[in-house]
Write a protein that holds these residues in place. Structure first.
Motif, mmCIF file in Angstrom:
data_model
loop_
_atom_site.group_PDB
_atom_site.id
_atom_site.type_symbol
_atom_site.label_atom_id
_atom_site.label_comp_id
_atom_site.label_asym_id
_atom_site.label_seq_id
_atom_site.Cartn_x
_atom_site.Cartn_y
_atom_site.Cartn_z
ATOM 1 N N ARG A 85 0.837 -1.210 0.000
ATOM 2 C CA ARG A 85 0.000 0.000 0.000
ATOM 3 C C ARG A 85 0.868 1.254 0.000
ATOM 4 O O ARG A 85 0.794 2.092 0.881
ATOM 5 C CB ARG A 85 -0.941 -0.015 1.206
ATOM 6 N N LEU A 86 1.674 1.409 -1.032
ATOM 7 C CA LEU A 86 2.638 2.498 -1.101
ATOM 8 C C LEU A 86 1.946 3.835 -1.291
ATOM 9 O O LEU A 86 1.074 3.984 -2.149
ATOM 10 C CB LEU A 86 3.615 2.257 -2.253
ATOM 11 N N LEU A 87 2.363 4.829 -0.500
ATOM 12 C CA LEU A 87 1.823 6.172 -0.663
ATOM 13 C C LEU A 87 2.407 6.844 -1.894
ATOM 14 O O LEU A 87 1.697 7.515 -2.641
ATOM 15 C CB LEU A 87 2.109 6.996 0.595
ATOM 16 N N GLY A 88 3.689 6.673 -2.133
ATOM 17 C CA GLY A 88 4.322 7.166 -3.353
ATOM 18 C C GLY A 88 4.809 8.599 -3.248
ATOM 19 O O GLY A 88 4.215 9.438 -2.579
ATOM 20 N N ILE A 89 5.916 8.872 -3.950
ATOM 21 C CA ILE A 89 6.566 10.167 -3.863
ATOM 22 C C ILE A 89 5.663 11.303 -4.337
ATOM 23 O O ILE A 89 5.661 12.393 -3.742
ATOM 24 C CB ILE A 89 7.907 10.163 -4.651
#
Length: 237
Positions: A89-93
């Motif tokens: 569940r990556l929030l991401g840059i």
């Protein structure tokens, strides 16, 4: 506590009057423009009317970002059930940059990055730099991945405006390892030493049963021996 948007000076006055009538407390106001912004309201009155919430603990002062949810450990008390098998569940840059920019514009004073284990992200050094460019940032980590690629990511992070927070659950391995896995206490302390040697501010966090827990003095002695200032020893009941 709760936050409310206000769109005019009259709405702000209405909130003040509502707090007075209902016995609640208007904690803070933040007006982005002359007549628009938001207010923070706390339920009830302070026990000591002369005391207010410290500025760094005020609702809205800190933004916590969960960068990911997967982890190299599966601690039995993890509040988000992270583990090596958890969906990342990556929030991401891109999302992080947008949130941090908005937070800074709204008056947030400090950022906290947590997970999961953020050092599992291949771009965690880029994420940290993007955050530190806008606001003081603390990254929570178990400190166990500071080798190889993880060490190179650590070395690429800024030293100013940035701190690492590493949890140590007990002054000896038994309690810590019973919750986090055999060998994790030793590796956490090794990670603390690596981070200190690399010139980082390191904050250590521990939760004990009470302020009179015998572990309190033992933890302070352990952290003192590592060279961590008392101000960066966060020991809570």
């Amino acid at each position: 506590t709760a936050q409310f948007a206000v769109a005019s000076a009259s709405e702000l006055e209405l909130v003040r009057r509502w707090c007075q009538k209902t016995g609640n407390t208007l904690v803070s106001t933040l007006m982005v423009e002359q007549d628009t912004g938001h207010v923070t309201v706390c339920r009830g009155r302070p026990r000591n009317p002369g005391s207010m919430i410290p500025a760094d603990r005020m609702p809205g002062a800190r933004l916590w970002l969960y960068t990911n949810f997967h982890c190299n450990l599966a601690c039995d008390y993890c509040c988000v059930a992270s583990s090596p098998k958890t969906d990342p569940r990556l929030l991401g840059i891109d999302n992080i940059q947008a949130l941090v920019t908005e937070a800074a514009d709204w008056g947030v004073k400090e950022l906290y990055l947590t997970g999961g284990e953020p050092f599992l992200l291949p771009d965690i050094d880029v994420i940290v730099r993007a955050c530190v460019d806008r606001l003081p940032t603390t990254l929570l980590t178990n400190g166990m991945l500071f080798r190889g690629h993880g060490l190179r990511k650590l070395q690429a992070m800024p030293r100013q405006g940035f701190a690492l927070q590493i949890s140590v659950d007990s002054p000896t391995p038994e309690v810590h390892d019973s919750h986090r896995g055999v060998g994790s206490w030793k590796r956490a302390l090794a990670g603390i030493r690596v981070a200190l040697d690399e010139g980082f501010t390191v904050r250590v966090a521990a939760t004990i049963s009470a302020h009179d827990d015998p572990a309190l003095d033992q933890l302070h002695a352990l952290f003192d021996g590592l060279g961590i200032p008392r101000a960066d020893q966060v020991i809570r009941p």
